[in-house]
Design a protein around this motif. Structure first.
Motif, PDB file in Angstrom:
ATOM      1  N   THR A  51       6.177 -27.819  -5.888  1.00 44.06           N
ATOM      2  CA  THR A  51       7.246 -28.472  -5.151  1.00 44.06           C
ATOM      3  C   THR A  51       7.905 -29.591  -5.940  1.00 44.06           C
ATOM      4  N   THR A  52       9.072 -29.970  -5.453  1.00 46.01           N
ATOM      5  CA  THR A  52       9.755 -31.152  -5.958  1.00 46.01           C
ATOM      6  C   THR A  52       9.566 -32.255  -4.919  1.00 46.01           C
ATOM      7  N   HIS A  53      10.018 -33.442  -5.250  1.00 43.81           N
ATOM      8  CA  HIS A  53       9.913 -34.560  -4.312  1.00 43.81           C
ATOM      9  C   HIS A  53      10.809 -34.357  -3.091  1.00 43.81           C
ATOM     10  N   GLU A  54      11.696 -33.368  -3.125  1.00 45.17           N
ATOM     11  CA  GLU A  54      12.612 -33.096  -2.021  1.00 45.17           C
ATOM     12  C   GLU A  54      12.029 -32.136  -0.983  1.00 45.17           C
ATOM     13  N   PHE A  55      10.761 -31.802  -1.098  1.00 42.49           N
ATOM     14  CA  PHE A  55      10.101 -30.879  -0.170  1.00 42.49           C
ATOM     15  C   PHE A  55      10.302 -31.316   1.276  1.00 42.49           C
ATOM     16  N   ASN A  56      10.533 -30.340   2.141  1.00 46.72           N
ATOM     17  CA  ASN A  56      10.666 -30.592   3.573  1.00 46.72           C
ATOM     18  C   ASN A  56       9.985 -29.439   4.293  1.00 46.72           C
ATOM     19  N   GLU A  57       8.886 -29.722   4.952  1.00 46.51           N
ATOM     20  CA  GLU A  57       8.120 -28.661   5.606  1.00 46.51           C
ATOM     21  C   GLU A  57       8.932 -27.913   6.656  1.00 46.51           C
ATOM     22  N   GLU A  58       9.946 -28.535   7.207  1.00 44.38           N
ATOM     23  CA  GLU A  58      10.767 -27.885   8.232  1.00 44.38           C
ATOM     24  C   GLU A  58      11.562 -26.710   7.679  1.00 44.38           C
ATOM     25  N   GLU A  59      11.718 -26.631   6.360  1.00 45.87           N
ATOM     26  CA  GLU A  59      12.432 -25.524   5.746  1.00 45.87           C
ATOM     27  C   GLU A  59      11.532 -24.302   5.535  1.00 45.87           C
ATOM     28  N   LEU A  60      10.240 -24.456   5.763  1.00 48.94           N
ATOM     29  CA  LEU A  60       9.298 -23.351   5.604  1.00 48.94           C
ATOM     30  C   LEU A  60       9.299 -22.460   6.834  1.00 48.94           C
ATOM     31  N   PRO A  61       9.014 -21.175   6.668  1.00 47.19           N
ATOM     32  CA  PRO A  61       8.824 -20.321   7.844  1.00 47.19           C
ATOM     33  C   PRO A  61       7.672 -20.866   8.682  1.00 47.19           C
ATOM     34  N   LEU A  62       7.734 -20.682   9.967  1.00 45.48           N
ATOM     35  CA  LEU A  62       6.757 -21.248  10.896  1.00 45.48           C
ATOM     36  C   LEU A  62       5.320 -20.871  10.527  1.00 45.48           C
ATOM     37  N   ASN A  63       5.083 -19.611  10.173  1.00 49.25           N
ATOM     38  CA  ASN A  63       3.712 -19.180   9.865  1.00 49.25           C
ATOM     39  C   ASN A  63       3.146 -19.880   8.622  1.00 49.25           C
ATOM     40  N   ILE A  64       3.993 -20.275   7.688  1.00 53.70           N
ATOM     41  CA  ILE A  64       3.533 -20.995   6.487  1.00 53.70           C
ATOM     42  C   ILE A  64       3.463 -22.493   6.771  1.00 53.70           C
ATOM     43  N   GLY A  65       4.454 -23.004   7.468  1.00 52.92           N
ATOM     44  CA  GLY A  65       4.526 -24.434   7.755  1.00 52.92           C
ATOM     45  C   GLY A  65       3.329 -24.948   8.531  1.00 52.92           C
ATOM     46  N   LYS A  66       2.786 -24.122   9.407  1.00 49.81           N
ATOM     47  CA  LYS A  66       1.624 -24.535  10.209  1.00 49.81           C
ATOM     48  C   LYS A  66       0.395 -24.778   9.342  1.00 49.81           C
ATOM     49  N   GLN A  67       0.313 -24.059   8.222  1.00 55.05           N
ATOM     50  CA  GLN A  67      -0.895 -24.111   7.401  1.00 55.05           C
ATOM     51  C   GLN A  67      -0.680 -24.758   6.035  1.00 55.05           C
ATOM     52  N   ILE A  68       0.507 -25.253   5.767  1.00 59.30           N
ATOM     53  CA  ILE A  68       0.822 -25.749   4.423  1.00 59.30           C
ATOM     54  C   ILE A  68      -0.046 -26.940   4.016  1.00 59.30           C
ATOM     55  N   TYR A  69      -0.463 -27.746   4.961  1.00 60.46           N
ATOM     56  CA  TYR A  69      -1.236 -28.941   4.613  1.00 60.46           C
ATOM     57  C   TYR A  69      -2.698 -28.632   4.300  1.00 60.46           C
ATOM     58  N   GLU A  70      -3.066 -27.363   4.322  1.00 62.77           N
ATOM     59  CA  GLU A  70      -4.422 -26.953   3.984  1.00 62.77           C
ATOM     60  C   GLU A  70      -4.516 -26.338   2.596  1.00 62.77           C
ATOM     61  N   ILE A  71      -3.467 -26.435   1.803  1.00 58.95           N
ATOM     62  CA  ILE A  71      -3.484 -25.871   0.454  1.00 58.95           C
ATOM     63  C   ILE A  71      -4.548 -26.554  -0.400  1.00 58.95           C
ATOM     64  N   LYS A  72      -4.990 -25.853  -1.426  1.00 59.43           N
ATOM     65  CA  LYS A  72      -6.010 -26.388  -2.332  1.00 59.43           C
ATOM     66  C   LYS A  72      -5.408 -26.945  -3.618  1.00 59.43           C
ATOM     67  N   LYS A  73      -4.238 -26.430  -4.017  1.00 64.79           N
ATOM     68  CA  LYS A  73      -3.624 -26.866  -5.262  1.00 64.79           C
ATOM     69  C   LYS A  73      -2.173 -27.237  -4.998  1.00 64.79           C
ATOM     70  N   LEU A  74      -1.759 -28.338  -5.627  1.00 61.79           N
ATOM     71  CA  LEU A  74      -0.386 -28.800  -5.456  1.00 61.79           C
ATOM     72  C   LEU A  74       0.148 -29.258  -6.802  1.00 61.79           C
ATOM     73  N   ALA A  75       1.345 -28.801  -7.132  1.00 61.93           N
ATOM     74  CA  ALA A  75       2.023 -29.222  -8.353  1.00 61.93           C
ATOM     75  C   ALA A  75       3.336 -29.874  -7.956  1.00 61.93           C
ATOM     76  N   LEU A  76       3.486 -31.147  -8.271  1.00 56.85           N
ATOM     77  CA  LEU A  76       4.708 -31.892  -7.980  1.00 56.85           C
ATOM     78  C   LEU A  76       5.442 -32.152  -9.284  1.00 56.85           C
ATOM     79  N   GLN A  77       6.709 -31.779  -9.299  1.00 58.26           N
ATOM     80  CA  GLN A  77       7.545 -32.077 -10.446  1.00 58.26           C
ATOM     81  C   GLN A  77       8.924 -32.462  -9.954  1.00 58.26           C
ATOM     82  N   SER A  78       9.677 -33.116 -10.805  1.00 56.21           N
ATOM     83  CA  SER A  78      10.965 -33.633 -10.363  1.00 56.21           C
ATOM     84  C   SER A  78      11.996 -32.542 -10.141  1.00 56.21           C
ATOM     85  N   THR A  79      11.896 -31.425 -10.852  1.00 57.27           N
ATOM     86  CA  THR A  79      12.850 -30.332 -10.706  1.00 57.27           C
ATOM     87  C   THR A  79      12.232 -29.033 -11.200  1.00 57.27           C
ATOM     88  N   PHE A  80      12.796 -27.914 -10.765  1.00 61.42           N
ATOM     89  CA  PHE A  80      12.413 -26.609 -11.301  1.00 61.42           C
ATOM     90  C   PHE A  80      13.454 -26.101 -12.278  1.00 61.42           C
TER      91      PHE A  80
END
Length: 181
Positions: A51-80
């Motif tokens: 993800t970038t710093h502009e991530f917004n969980e509301e843009e995720l599909p409902l089935n993914i958004g409900k579980q997104i905070y349970e991820i094991k790995k996260l990569a944050l970068q300023s841009t793709f």
């Protein structure tokens, strides 16, 4: 033909075997992608968030958004953006990052890590620092000491010698990243 800007690239959800990706022993699959984030899953559950710093969980599909905070790995970068002709801007650690309570591996790219202490409650075991900036190495070391589960730090040449030495003294496994990592 002119290349489209990042915000012009359409969002998409990749389903089925055509969305499979390598890694994760061949079991990972792309669950969601847009210009600000993409989600890789295992058995249809979110596992990695790029993800970038502009991530917004509301843009995720409902089935993914409900579980997104349970991820094991996260990569944050300023841009793709792959356009390296422009100078990449560094981003700060966003406040919402501390909402991810299960993150064991955290990767930063083109991130200012002075506020690393805000993530002290995450169960991070592996911290990956590539193309990072910071103003106060003592503050960064102090934050790293607060990670109770941390076992390994991977880094590139953006770490100065003083910070590297201070991290070495914490008896963590240290790995110098290759340019391709």
């Amino acid at each position: 033909m002119e290349k489209p800007r990042q915000e012009e690239i359409p969002r998409s959800i990749i389903k089925g075997s055509s969305g499979r990706i390598s890694g994760l022993n061949g079991k990972g699959e792309m669950l969601f992608a847009d210009p600000k984030c993409f989600v890789v899953g295992l058995e249809k559950l979110p596992y990695i968030l790029f993800t970038t710093h502009e991530f917004n969980e509301e843009e995720l599909p409902l089935n993914i958004g409900k579980q997104i905070y349970e991820i094991k790995k996260l990569a944050l970068q300023s841009t793709f953006s792959a356009d390296i002709s422009k100078e990449v801007k560094y981003c700060a650690i966003p406040r919402w990052l501390s909402d991810f309570k299960m993150v064991e591996e955290l990767r930063f790219g083109y991130v200012e890590i002075d506020d690393l202490h805000s993530l002290k409650d995450l169960p991070i075991q592996h911290l990956i620092l590539k193309n990072i900036r910071y103003n106060d190495s003592q503050r960064v070391v102090s934050a790293i000491k607060q990670f109770k589960h941390l076992k390994e730090v991977s880094y590139d040449q953006s770490l100065d010698a003083d910070l590297k030495q201070a991290i070495e003294e914490l008896n963590l496994k240290l790995t110098l990243l290759a340019d391709s990592d």
